[in-house]
Design an enzyme around this catalytic site. Structure first.
Site: not given
Length: 218
Positions: A44, A63, A134, A159, A174
């Protein structure tokens, strides 16, 4: 922690060789799916560069959950410790993160993914339009990627996270503060400061988009 320890912690049967072989075969599907997904995203990007002489992709990172991480999630969600239980309840064993320069590029990439026949988007969580308390921002997709094997086609969940450089900086910082330094709960003062950082990151995204749009108009 090795697989034998994990299986033992769930009271799994003791014929470890067979169950580990079954589990490894199951996990290899996800490894292959991640390679396929990464290849699709790189194609892409190459097509975008060819067509527009520009790429919205800053970088891509993949990952795969470690056995320890998967073990913790199974325990936390109360998922049956079986291949079927994991397959039907855990959808982020593998993941891919796409980092862009501009916020509107996040949605352009999302539209590209929606148009592919070899990818099914099953769930969307838009933390850009609806940030976490947050201040965390990112577009999270649960997808199924097509894996063509000798015995037929398999659809494997994964994901995909899409975010800008500024969002990625905040999310990484964070995460390091809260997890890498073994801080279970940040103080309210630290939460407030992090929220200010998140707001500053959002303002940076807005300013960069305005600059980019001004240049394009000129």
């Amino acid at each position: 922690m090795d697989l034998r320890t994990i299986f033992n912690s769930f009271g799994a049967r003791e014929d470890y060789r067979q169950i580990i072989e079954e589990f490894n075969d199951f996990i290899k599907l996800y490894e292959m799916a991640l390679l396929e997904l990464q290849s699709d995203i790189e194609i892409i990007e190459l097509e975008w560069q060819t067509r527009y002489e520009y790429s919205p992709f800053e970088h891509i990172k993949t990952r795969m959950k470690t056995p320890q991480s998967l073990h913790k999630k199974i325990e936390r969600k109360g998922v049956p410790f079986t291949i079927e239980g994991i397959r039907d309840n855990i959808f982020d064993i593998v993941g891919l993160r796409i980092v862009t320069s501009f916020e509107d590029d996040v949605y352009k990439i999302y539209e590209l993914l929606k148009g592919r026949n070899d990818l099914k988007i099953k769930r969307v969580k838009d933390y850009i339009k609806n940030p976490k308390p947050s201040g965390y921002k990112s577009l999270h997709l649960i997808v199924e990627t097509e894996l063509i094997l000798s015995e037929g086609i398999r659809w494997v969940p994964a994901e995909i996270q899409i975010r800008t450089l500024a969002m990625d900086f905040f999310a990484s910082t964070e995460h390091k503060l809260q997890y890498k330094y073994n801080t279970k709960e940040l103080s309210q003062e630290m939460k407030d400061e992090l929220f200010e950082v998140a707001q500053a990151s959002s303002q940076l995204d807005e300013k960069m988009t305005k600059v980019r749009n001004t240049i394009l108009i000129d």
